[in-house]
Design a protein around this motif. Structure first.
Motif, mmCIF file in Angstrom:
data_model
loop_
_atom_site.group_PDB
_atom_site.id
_atom_site.type_symbol
_atom_site.label_atom_id
_atom_site.label_comp_id
_atom_site.label_asym_id
_atom_site.label_seq_id
_atom_site.Cartn_x
_atom_site.Cartn_y
_atom_site.Cartn_z
ATOM 1 N N GLY A 93 0.865 -1.166 0.000
ATOM 2 C CA GLY A 93 0.000 0.000 0.000
ATOM 3 C C GLY A 93 0.907 1.222 0.000
ATOM 4 O O GLY A 93 1.930 1.247 0.688
ATOM 5 N N VAL A 94 0.553 2.215 -0.782
ATOM 6 C CA VAL A 94 1.390 3.402 -0.936
ATOM 7 C C VAL A 94 0.761 4.554 -0.172
ATOM 8 O O VAL A 94 -0.449 4.816 -0.305
ATOM 9 C CB VAL A 94 1.538 3.744 -2.435
ATOM 10 N N ILE A 95 1.574 5.251 0.614
ATOM 11 C CA ILE A 95 1.084 6.369 1.424
ATOM 12 C C ILE A 95 1.689 7.656 0.889
ATOM 13 O O ILE A 95 2.878 7.912 1.057
ATOM 14 C CB ILE A 95 1.436 6.153 2.913
ATOM 15 N N GLY A 96 0.856 8.465 0.209
ATOM 16 C CA GLY A 96 1.323 9.718 -0.376
ATOM 17 C C GLY A 96 1.330 9.627 -1.892
ATOM 18 O O GLY A 96 1.460 8.531 -2.461
ATOM 19 N N THR A 97 1.172 10.771 -2.527
ATOM 20 C CA THR A 97 1.085 10.791 -3.993
ATOM 21 C C THR A 97 2.029 11.838 -4.582
ATOM 22 O O THR A 97 1.671 12.544 -5.521
ATOM 23 C CB THR A 97 -0.359 11.114 -4.439
ATOM 24 N N GLY A 98 3.219 11.941 -4.009
ATOM 25 C CA GLY A 98 4.134 12.994 -4.454
ATOM 26 C C GLY A 98 4.926 12.611 -5.689
ATOM 27 O O GLY A 98 4.630 11.627 -6.374
ATOM 28 N N ARG A 144 7.762 7.144 -9.473
ATOM 29 C CA ARG A 144 8.854 6.242 -9.848
ATOM 30 C C ARG A 144 8.816 4.957 -9.021
ATOM 31 O O ARG A 144 8.977 3.863 -9.543
ATOM 32 C CB ARG A 144 10.202 6.953 -9.665
ATOM 33 N N LEU A 145 8.596 5.122 -7.713
ATOM 34 C CA LEU A 145 8.632 3.924 -6.860
ATOM 35 C C LEU A 145 7.457 2.988 -7.120
ATOM 36 O O LEU A 145 7.609 1.768 -7.017
ATOM 37 C CB LEU A 145 8.689 4.348 -5.385
ATOM 38 N N VAL A 146 6.303 3.544 -7.459
ATOM 39 C CA VAL A 146 5.168 2.671 -7.796
ATOM 40 C C VAL A 146 5.544 1.827 -9.011
ATOM 41 O O VAL A 146 5.339 0.600 -9.027
ATOM 42 C CB VAL A 146 3.880 3.484 -8.040
ATOM 43 N N THR A 187 16.789 4.414 0.513
ATOM 44 C CA THR A 187 18.022 5.028 0.013
ATOM 45 C C THR A 187 18.580 4.090 -1.052
ATOM 46 O O THR A 187 19.337 3.150 -0.758
ATOM 47 C CB THR A 187 19.027 5.234 1.172
ATOM 48 N N GLY A 188 18.182 4.348 -2.302
ATOM 49 C CA GLY A 188 18.396 3.373 -3.360
ATOM 50 C C GLY A 188 19.843 2.989 -3.604
ATOM 51 O O GLY A 188 20.148 1.819 -3.846
ATOM 52 N N GLU A 213 16.560 0.325 -7.137
ATOM 53 C CA GLU A 213 15.284 0.273 -6.407
ATOM 54 C C GLU A 213 14.693 -1.134 -6.411
ATOM 55 O O GLU A 213 14.160 -1.586 -5.396
ATOM 56 C CB GLU A 213 14.274 1.274 -6.990
ATOM 57 N N ARG A 214 14.798 -1.819 -7.549
ATOM 58 C CA ARG A 214 14.259 -3.192 -7.551
ATOM 59 C C ARG A 214 15.070 -4.077 -6.597
ATOM 60 O O ARG A 214 14.505 -4.916 -5.902
ATOM 61 C CB ARG A 214 14.266 -3.770 -8.966
ATOM 62 N N ASN A 215 16.382 -3.893 -6.565
ATOM 63 C CA ASN A 215 17.198 -4.650 -5.600
ATOM 64 C C ASN A 215 16.731 -4.373 -4.171
ATOM 65 O O ASN A 215 16.635 -5.283 -3.336
ATOM 66 C CB ASN A 215 18.671 -4.253 -5.708
#
Ligand code: NDP
Ligand code: NHF
Length: 331
Positions: free
Chosen positions: A9-14, A19-21, A125-126, A283-285
């Motif tokens: 679940g994602v919190i925030g829509t900034g 990118r992270l979604v 912290t990617g 990020e995927r890692n």
């Protein structure tokens, strides 16, 4: 963590959420089932854009859902601790944007809440999760640089911000110390493998928040480090590690430049220059690591220590740019 897909679940829509979604949706073993916003319309718009089924008004509502195993928190920094702790208390694993929180005390509370609930946590912290960083860690472990005498790191970009950007609001955890000092201070901690003994820092303030940060750090063995961050110079994301046997330069450590592979240059004492490049998606890692059973302690300690370095920078500035000795830190 689980054998079936982990439902985020994602919190925030900034800005970063977009990118992270996409990264969550393209990582094996992760799916995005819900997104929450303060506004029902924004959640719905976002859900429609990104193919997320449940659009939820209010962050607390998302935490009550049975179809959410883990949350990704992309709120302004001052809100991270509250929602990370609330998520843990609802039994959700936590991926929280950087800076993890705005203080060492809050960071410890997040860690304790997750431990108490038996959930896993990472800060987003990617760069820590890039294959290149794993290679760097191996070289550090092998002592490839000899004795490290100095580390320097610089992270900056040139504003303008959109109006209302949290980076210009101190009450939301704005300013370049938390935003960019997180990267540069964290890099120093990672390269040295331990905490500095002291920090001496200064800042330039504009619009009520730090626009530029310059800091020097010293280690017990005499090694030193410098960091430079700011919103008033064009994009920099480089670091250098200088050792007795060789030095390493990286010009894009926080995120590889868009059109190039991730890379390093290593210069040895004989003047030989060697470049190495790496594939992989940081990020995927990172997401894979969170949803695996792999121990996360070293990443969590890195986050806790980074928060302490950022806080020492703030303490030195508050004390008029004098040396702040980390052993006097109370939290
Ligand atoms: N890892 C990385 O590479 C990056 C990380 N970041 C980090 O991600 C976090 C979010 O940054 P970014 O996406 O740029 O932030 P934005 O300002 O674009 O978005 C933050 C979101 O938080 C929600 N929010 C809740 N309360 C407030 C408030 N009072 N003011 C503003 N927003 C509020 C809003 O969502 P809603 O209204 O829908 O509830 C908003 O969309 C920061 O911690 C930042 O440091 C940022 C960029 C890159
Ligand atoms: O983490 C981030 C990535 O870098 C940006 C600058 O380019 C930051 O502002 C942002 O918060």
């Amino acid at each position: 963590m689980t054998t079936s897909s982990t439902r985020f679940g994602v919190i925030g829509t900034g800005r970063i959420t977009r990118r992270l979604v996409a990264d969550l949706q393209s990582t094996d073993g992760a799916v995005v089932t819900a997104i929450a916003s303060r506004s029902r319309e924004r959640a719905r718009w976002y859900g429609d854009q990104y193919g997320i089924d449940a659009a939820v008004e209010g962050y607390a509502e998302l935490l009550k859902r049975d179809d959410v195993d883990a949350v990704y928190i992309s709120l302004p920094p001052s809100m991270h601790a509250e929602w990370a702790i609330a998520a843990a208390n609802h039994g959700k694993h936590v991926l929280c944007e950087k800076p993890l929180t705005v203080s060492v005390a809050q960071t410890r509370q997040v860690d304790l809440a997750c431990q108490a609930a038996g959930v896993r946590w990472l800060d987003a912290t990617g760069w820590l999760h890039h294959d290149r960083t794993d290679a760097f860690a191996t070289w550090l472990g092998e002592g490839r640089f000899g004795k490290i005498g100095h580390v320097s790191a610089a992270v900056s970009f040139y504003q303008p911000f959109q109006s209302g950007d949290h980076r210009l609001d101190a009450s939301l955890g704005g300013g370049c110390i938390l935003d960019l000092g997180w990267y540069a201070g964290g890099l120093v901690r990672f390269a040295m493998g331990r905490m500095p003994a002291w920090v001496l820092a200064d800042e330039v303030i504009l619009d009520g928040v730090s626009q530029r940060l310059t800091a020097m750090m010293g280690f017990d063995d005499g090694a030193t480090a410098t960091i430079s961050c700011g919103y008033d110079t064009a994009t920099r994301k480089w670091f250098e590690v200088a050792g007795t046997e060789s030095s390493l330069i990286c010009d894009d450590f926080t995120r590889p430049w868009a059109d190039r592979p991730a890379r390093y240059w290593i210069h040895d004492a004989a003047g030989t220059v060697k470049s190495e490049s790496f594939d992989g998606h940081q990020e995927r890692n990172m997401i894979k690591r969170l949803i695996s059973d792999e121990p996360l302690l070293r990443y969590q300690q890195q986050a806790i220590d980074t928060q302490a370095i950022v806080e020492a920078v703030q303490a030195s500035i508050k004390a008029g740019g004098t040396k702040f000795v980390l052993s006097t830190m109370t939290d």
